[in-house]
Scaffold this active site. Structure first.
Site, PDB file in Angstrom:
ATOM      1  N   ALA A   6      -9.490   1.580   9.368  1.00 56.91           N
ATOM      2  CA  ALA A   6      -8.844   1.125  10.603  1.00 56.91           C
ATOM      3  C   ALA A   6      -9.436   1.851  11.801  1.00 56.91           C
ATOM      4  O   ALA A   6     -10.136   1.258  12.629  1.00 56.91           O
ATOM      5  CB  ALA A   6      -7.329   1.352  10.538  1.00 56.91           C
ATOM      6  N   THR A   7      -9.180   3.173  11.849  1.00 62.14           N
ATOM      7  CA  THR A   7      -9.557   3.951  13.029  1.00 62.14           C
ATOM      8  C   THR A   7     -11.018   3.792  13.411  1.00 62.14           C
ATOM      9  O   THR A   7     -11.346   3.703  14.596  1.00 62.14           O
ATOM     10  CB  THR A   7      -9.274   5.447  12.768  1.00 62.14           C
ATOM     11  N   LYS A  32       0.880  -1.163   0.000  1.00 57.88           N
ATOM     12  CA  LYS A  32       0.000   0.000   0.000  1.00 57.88           C
ATOM     13  C   LYS A  32       0.916   1.211   0.000  1.00 57.88           C
ATOM     14  O   LYS A  32       1.579   1.506   0.998  1.00 57.88           O
ATOM     15  CB  LYS A  32      -0.911   0.020   1.233  1.00 57.88           C
ATOM     16  N   ALA A  55      -9.650   5.553   3.877  1.00 60.72           N
ATOM     17  CA  ALA A  55      -9.515   6.704   4.793  1.00 60.72           C
ATOM     18  C   ALA A  55     -10.780   7.548   4.857  1.00 60.72           C
ATOM     19  O   ALA A  55     -11.426   7.801   3.838  1.00 60.72           O
ATOM     20  CB  ALA A  55      -8.341   7.597   4.447  1.00 60.72           C
ATOM     21  N   GLY A  56     -11.107   7.964   6.070  1.00 62.36           N
ATOM     22  CA  GLY A  56     -12.212   8.890   6.291  1.00 62.36           C
ATOM     23  C   GLY A  56     -13.482   8.240   6.795  1.00 62.36           C
ATOM     24  O   GLY A  56     -14.405   8.926   7.233  1.00 62.36           O
TER      25      GLY A  56
END
Lengths: 251, 66
Positions: free
Chosen positions: A205-206, A96, A183-184
């Protein structure tokens, strides 16, 4: 759900998990299991002799394919070296590619990313670049030989969802490699929207690892990605300005 | 001679190999990669690659991220 195919490799899950942000390897392990993911990112860092347990052991036990990233790199040169070290350490030529422009936004640097992508493709890597929601750059990276493109929905860790769905749709329309929304993502509806827009997979992930109950959120994301994929394939009804009766109008 | 291993200066004997430098941090030989002066040294060359004075050795592994 139909298989996701990246560089000829099949995955039955369209949810790709990152491992960043989990408070412990135990919490991460439970979240990965609940997510059903078959492909998971890791970062490369200096070996710390004091650290106990390894994320690699968790992934090995779960039989999850490892996708090293180049997080923390600001230049193409750093990213290429990090990818080569990851290939050496992990025995995978998948990467990645992530080259960020600055610490505050963590937005990807398009010029360094493109430069690194060309060098890594030439070196035999399967390159999955993290990019802004830029249809022109996505097309150029596909032409350069990348195996997928990974546009952001919003900045890393922001949980702001998909700020520009129109751009994501334009990227999807033009791409013949998988488009992975990266992301986001903040919550399950964001992941479902990504799939409804036509993305082939979602990387997050987050949103899971920092949720109050990571295992529950992982299960929610799994369901959202599957639902979004089905809705995309089903073909949604057009939006209309006024009502259209679904019951017969005459008695 | 002095070499830098993961950012810390180390006094080592002349002829010290990459393998010996790695052993100051870990006994693991899998899941680990080494760069000397920003060039990857493959696992098969650790034993036979001698370090020079002022070399920068980076020993990396996978951690949670991304």
């Amino acid at each position: 759900m139909d298989d996701l195919i990246i560089a000829g490799e099949k995955f039955s899950s369209r949810l790709i998990m990152g491992t960043g942000g989990a408070p412990s390897l135990e919490v991460l392990d439970q979240a990965l299991a609940a997510s059903g993911t078959e492909l998971t990112t890791v970062a490369m860092r200096r070996l710390d002799p004091g650290s106990r347990g390894s994320v690699l052991d968790v992934l090995r036990r779960r039989d999850i394919k490892v996708l090293p990233n180049t997080a923390g790199c600001f230049t193409a040169g750093e990213a290429v070296l990090t990818a080569r070290l990851a290939r050496e350490a992990l025995g995978t030529n998948w990467v990645k590619l992530e080259v960020i422009a600055d610490e505050r936004t963590l937005l990807p640097d398009p010029i360094e990313t493109f430069d690194a992508a060309e060098r890594l493709v030439a070196d035999g890597f399967v390159v999955l670049p993290y990019i802004g929601d830029d249809p022109a750059l996505a097309r150029r990276l596909e032409q350069a030989g990348c195996a997928a493109v990974m546009p952001l929905g919003a900045p890393i860790g922001s949980g702001l969802g998909i700020r520009n769905p129109h751009s994501i749709e334009l990227i999807v329309e033009a791409a013949s490699v998988p488009v992975i929304l990266d992301a986001g993502i903040g919550t399950a509806s964001d992941a479902a929207l990504a799939m409804e827009l036509g993305c082939d997979a979602v990387l997050l992930a987050t949103a899971v690892t920092r949720a109050q109950r990571p295992d529950l959120m992982a299960a929610a994301m799994k369901g959202a990605v599957a639902a979004g994929r089905l809705a995309r394939q089903a073909g949604r009804i057009p939006r209309r300005r006024y009502a259209e009766a679904s019951s017969p109008t005459s008695p | 001679m002095i070499v830098t291993i993961n950012g810390a200066a180390h006094e080592v004997a002349d002829g010290t190999t990459v393998a010996q430098a790695v052993q100051t941090l870990t006994s693991a030989t899998t899941g680990v990669a080494v760069a000397v002066n920003d060039e990857v040294v493959t696992r098969s060359a650790w034993e036979t690659t001698a370090l020079g004075d002022s070399d920068r050795v980076e020993v990396l592994t996978a951690v949670q991220g991304g």
